[in-house]
Design a protein around this motif. Structure first.
Motif, PDB file in Angstrom:
ATOM      1  N   GLY A   7       0.822  -1.194   0.000  1.00  0.00           N
ATOM      2  CA  GLY A   7       0.000   0.000   0.000  1.00  0.00           C
ATOM      3  C   GLY A   7       0.860   1.249   0.000  1.00  0.00           C
ATOM      4  O   GLY A   7       2.080   1.183  -0.240  1.00  0.00           O
ATOM      5  N   PRO A   8       0.284   2.417   0.280  1.00  0.00           N
ATOM      6  CA  PRO A   8       1.039   3.668   0.304  1.00  0.00           C
ATOM      7  C   PRO A   8       2.102   3.667   1.409  1.00  0.00           C
ATOM      8  O   PRO A   8       2.015   2.903   2.380  1.00  0.00           O
ATOM      9  CB  PRO A   8      -0.037   4.730   0.570  1.00  0.00           C
ATOM     10  CG  PRO A   8      -1.327   4.064   0.235  1.00  0.00           C
ATOM     11  CD  PRO A   8      -1.157   2.617   0.521  1.00  0.00           C
ATOM     12  N   LEU A   9       3.081   4.544   1.261  1.00  0.00           N
ATOM     13  CA  LEU A   9       4.196   4.603   2.201  1.00  0.00           C
ATOM     14  C   LEU A   9       3.742   4.751   3.648  1.00  0.00           C
ATOM     15  O   LEU A   9       4.167   3.992   4.522  1.00  0.00           O
ATOM     16  CB  LEU A   9       5.137   5.755   1.826  1.00  0.00           C
ATOM     17  CG  LEU A   9       6.241   6.081   2.846  1.00  0.00           C
ATOM     18  CD1 LEU A   9       7.146   4.881   3.069  1.00  0.00           C
ATOM     19  CD2 LEU A   9       7.045   7.298   2.399  1.00  0.00           C
ATOM     20  N   MET A  10       2.898   5.747   3.932  1.00  0.00           N
ATOM     21  CA  MET A  10       2.544   6.009   5.325  1.00  0.00           C
ATOM     22  C   MET A  10       1.696   4.883   5.906  1.00  0.00           C
ATOM     23  O   MET A  10       1.754   4.593   7.100  1.00  0.00           O
ATOM     24  CB  MET A  10       1.839   7.355   5.458  1.00  0.00           C
ATOM     25  CG  MET A  10       2.715   8.542   5.073  1.00  0.00           C
ATOM     26  SD  MET A  10       4.402   8.464   5.780  1.00  0.00           S
ATOM     27  CE  MET A  10       4.038   8.634   7.531  1.00  0.00           C
ATOM     28  N   ALA A  11       0.922   4.192   5.070  1.00  0.00           N
ATOM     29  CA  ALA A  11       0.172   3.034   5.545  1.00  0.00           C
ATOM     30  C   ALA A  11       1.136   1.910   5.916  1.00  0.00           C
ATOM     31  O   ALA A  11       0.949   1.212   6.925  1.00  0.00           O
ATOM     32  CB  ALA A  11      -0.808   2.564   4.480  1.00  0.00           C
ATOM     33  N   ALA A  12       2.165   1.733   5.120  1.00  0.00           N
ATOM     34  CA  ALA A  12       3.178   0.724   5.429  1.00  0.00           C
ATOM     35  C   ALA A  12       3.908   1.076   6.718  1.00  0.00           C
ATOM     36  O   ALA A  12       4.180   0.203   7.554  1.00  0.00           O
ATOM     37  CB  ALA A  12       4.164   0.598   4.267  1.00  0.00           C
ATOM     38  N   ARG A  13       4.210   2.356   6.885  1.00  0.00           N
ATOM     39  CA  ARG A  13       4.863   2.808   8.115  1.00  0.00           C
ATOM     40  C   ARG A  13       3.981   2.531   9.336  1.00  0.00           C
ATOM     41  O   ARG A  13       4.468   2.081  10.378  1.00  0.00           O
ATOM     42  CB  ARG A  13       5.168   4.304   8.034  1.00  0.00           C
ATOM     43  CG  ARG A  13       6.419   4.655   7.278  1.00  0.00           C
ATOM     44  CD  ARG A  13       7.635   4.303   8.087  1.00  0.00           C
ATOM     45  NE  ARG A  13       8.836   4.903   7.556  1.00  0.00           N
ATOM     46  CZ  ARG A  13       9.999   4.311   7.547  1.00  0.00           C
ATOM     47  NH1 ARG A  13      10.125   3.078   8.018  1.00  0.00           N
ATOM     48  NH2 ARG A  13      11.066   4.924   7.077  1.00  0.00           N
ATOM     49  N   ARG A  14       2.685   2.836   9.227  1.00  0.00           N
ATOM     50  CA  ARG A  14       1.780   2.616  10.360  1.00  0.00           C
ATOM     51  C   ARG A  14       1.701   1.126  10.704  1.00  0.00           C
ATOM     52  O   ARG A  14       1.652   0.755  11.881  1.00  0.00           O
ATOM     53  CB  ARG A  14       0.393   3.166  10.037  1.00  0.00           C
ATOM     54  CG  ARG A  14       0.301   4.687  10.063  1.00  0.00           C
ATOM     55  CD  ARG A  14      -1.142   5.156  10.033  1.00  0.00           C
ATOM     56  NE  ARG A  14      -1.814   4.818   8.778  1.00  0.00           N
ATOM     57  CZ  ARG A  14      -1.812   5.612   7.711  1.00  0.00           C
ATOM     58  NH1 ARG A  14      -1.157   6.765   7.735  1.00  0.00           N
ATOM     59  NH2 ARG A  14      -2.445   5.257   6.607  1.00  0.00           N
ATOM     60  N   THR A  15       1.696   0.283   9.685  1.00  0.00           N
ATOM     61  CA  THR A  15       1.660  -1.160   9.929  1.00  0.00           C
ATOM     62  C   THR A  15       2.933  -1.628  10.623  1.00  0.00           C
ATOM     63  O   THR A  15       2.888  -2.439  11.552  1.00  0.00           O
ATOM     64  CB  THR A  15       1.482  -1.912   8.601  1.00  0.00           C
ATOM     65  OG1 THR A  15       0.259  -1.505   7.994  1.00  0.00           O
ATOM     66  CG2 THR A  15       1.463  -3.420   8.831  1.00  0.00           C
ATOM     67  N   GLU A  16       4.058  -1.121  10.180  1.00  0.00           N
ATOM     68  CA  GLU A  16       5.333  -1.466  10.802  1.00  0.00           C
ATOM     69  C   GLU A  16       5.316  -1.112  12.291  1.00  0.00           C
ATOM     70  O   GLU A  16       5.710  -1.909  13.146  1.00  0.00           O
ATOM     71  CB  GLU A  16       6.463  -0.716  10.082  1.00  0.00           C
ATOM     72  CG  GLU A  16       7.859  -1.076  10.531  1.00  0.00           C
ATOM     73  CD  GLU A  16       8.907  -0.255   9.806  1.00  0.00           C
ATOM     74  OE1 GLU A  16       9.982  -0.804   9.504  1.00  0.00           O
ATOM     75  OE2 GLU A  16       8.663   0.943   9.543  1.00  0.00           O
ATOM     76  N   GLU A  17       4.821   0.074  12.609  1.00  0.00           N
ATOM     77  CA  GLU A  17       4.750   0.511  14.001  1.00  0.00           C
ATOM     78  C   GLU A  17       3.740  -0.312  14.787  1.00  0.00           C
ATOM     79  O   GLU A  17       3.961  -0.652  15.953  1.00  0.00           O
ATOM     80  CB  GLU A  17       4.383   1.998  14.061  1.00  0.00           C
ATOM     81  CG  GLU A  17       4.249   2.552  15.468  1.00  0.00           C
ATOM     82  CD  GLU A  17       5.522   2.371  16.287  1.00  0.00           C
ATOM     83  OE1 GLU A  17       5.418   2.146  17.506  1.00  0.00           O
ATOM     84  OE2 GLU A  17       6.620   2.467  15.703  1.00  0.00           O
ATOM     85  N   LEU A  18       2.631  -0.681  14.152  1.00  0.00           N
ATOM     86  CA  LEU A  18       1.611  -1.510  14.811  1.00  0.00           C
ATOM     87  C   LEU A  18       2.196  -2.850  15.227  1.00  0.00           C
ATOM     88  O   LEU A  18       1.961  -3.323  16.350  1.00  0.00           O
ATOM     89  CB  LEU A  18       0.431  -1.713  13.870  1.00  0.00           C
ATOM     90  CG  LEU A  18      -0.658  -2.701  14.332  1.00  0.00           C
ATOM     91  CD1 LEU A  18      -1.335  -2.185  15.588  1.00  0.00           C
ATOM     92  CD2 LEU A  18      -1.664  -2.936  13.218  1.00  0.00           C
ATOM     93  N   LEU A  19       2.961  -3.475  14.352  1.00  0.00           N
ATOM     94  CA  LEU A  19       3.537  -4.782  14.666  1.00  0.00           C
ATOM     95  C   LEU A  19       4.598  -4.674  15.757  1.00  0.00           C
ATOM     96  O   LEU A  19       4.740  -5.577  16.584  1.00  0.00           O
ATOM     97  CB  LEU A  19       4.133  -5.418  13.416  1.00  0.00           C
ATOM     98  CG  LEU A  19       3.159  -5.729  12.276  1.00  0.00           C
ATOM     99  CD1 LEU A  19       3.851  -6.553  11.200  1.00  0.00           C
ATOM    100  CD2 LEU A  19       1.937  -6.463  12.780  1.00  0.00           C
TER     101      LEU A  19
END
Length: 291
Positions: free
Chosen positions: A132-144
């Motif tokens: 997905g978009p960059l910031m969505a990927a970033r949010r997922t990374e932080e979520l995990l």
């Protein structure tokens, strides 16, 4: 002839790494290859964003990034890794990477780079998790990181310490598969990314780890007049595993080669640069955040 190394790379679709040299030359890194080089003069800054360092600054031998402070700041000024490009329009992928038992990390990479980032890090097994978009990927990374306690960095010293004693293919994939299930079970993930099925990719054969024995030492730095030579056994991430004339396996992080003027050396000349015991180097350099 003097050569200046631009670093180790994994060409798209290739099943072997290459050393890249200024001027566009490359040297394939095939298992069993005899190789040797000697550093000359002093290590100099490689500059930033395709430009030479205006001061030709000296760089410490133990630094894994051959840049002076000013060039390092310029290099990161427009970097996804430094979160300075939140509007990057490219599609990104979130991945889970396994380096050894209990050593799994989460990360992101631009989709158009394919698995290059995983090869560069020395990931033994990996699977995509979502796109997905960059910031969505970033949010997922932080979520995990926060919800499952999955780190986004693993020290290179820890990766090196376990490469010669990895479990079989089923065990290598099992930890990735379990974390993939737990990650997709988090309801918030599907709200930001397109989930991807778990399809573990194993790099054991690509790296040559099936033939690997325990390393005795790791190169700490190159020095003027110092040589590194031996027979190539395996390549994982930026690391060369070399069997030397001293009848020992030595690991060389190729990032230490950049910034030096290098000349050929007899492959049988061994290692005459500072080294450290592998078991004593744990907790050392942490992987960088470049994409």
């Amino acid at each position: 002839m003097t050569w200046r190394c631009s670093g180790l790379g994994w060409p798209p679709g290739a099943r072997m790494a290459v050393l890249r040299w200024e001027g566009g030359r490359v040297s394939p890194l095939t298992s069993g290859k005899a190789m040797g080089f000697r550093a000359e003069g002093r290590r100099r800054c490689v500059g930033a964003r395709g430009n030479d360092c205006p001061l030709g600054s000296a760089v410490l031998g133990r630094a894994t990034q051959a840049r002076c402070p000013e060039c390092a700041r310029l290099e990161r000024a427009h970097s996804v890794a430094a979160d300075t490009l939140p509007d990057d329009p490219r599609t990104y992928r979130v991945y889970l990477a396994w380096f050894g038992p209990g050593m799994v990390k989460v990360g992101i990479t631009a989709e158009d780079r394919g698995p290059a980032r995983l090869l560069e890090q020395g990931a033994v097994v990996f699977s995509w998790l979502g796109r997905g978009p960059l910031m969505a990927a970033r949010r997922t990374e932080e979520l995990l990181r926060s919800a499952l306690g999955i780190p986004d960095r693993i020290p290179y010293a820890d990766k090196r310490a376990v490469r010669s004693g990895l479990p079989g293919p089923v065990e290598r994939a099992a930890e990735i598969e379990a974390l993939h299930r737990r990650a997709l079970a988090l309801g918030a993930l599907a709200e930001t990314l397109e989930p991807l099925a778990c399809e573990p990719v194993d790099h054991t054969d690509v790296f040559g780890l099936g033939r690997l024995t325990a390393a005795a030492s790791v190169v700490r730095e190159l020095i003027g007049g110092g040589a590194v030579a031996g027979t190539l056994v395996a390549v994982a991430g930026p690391d060369l595993h070399l069997w030397t004339a001293e009848d020992r396996l030595v690991v060389l992080d190729t990032r230490l080669m950049t910034g030096w003027s290098l000349v050929g050396a007899d492959p049988g000349s061994g290692v005459s640069v500072p080294v450290a015991d592998v078991s004593a180097s744990s907790g050392g350099t942490v992987q960088d955040g470049l994409f």
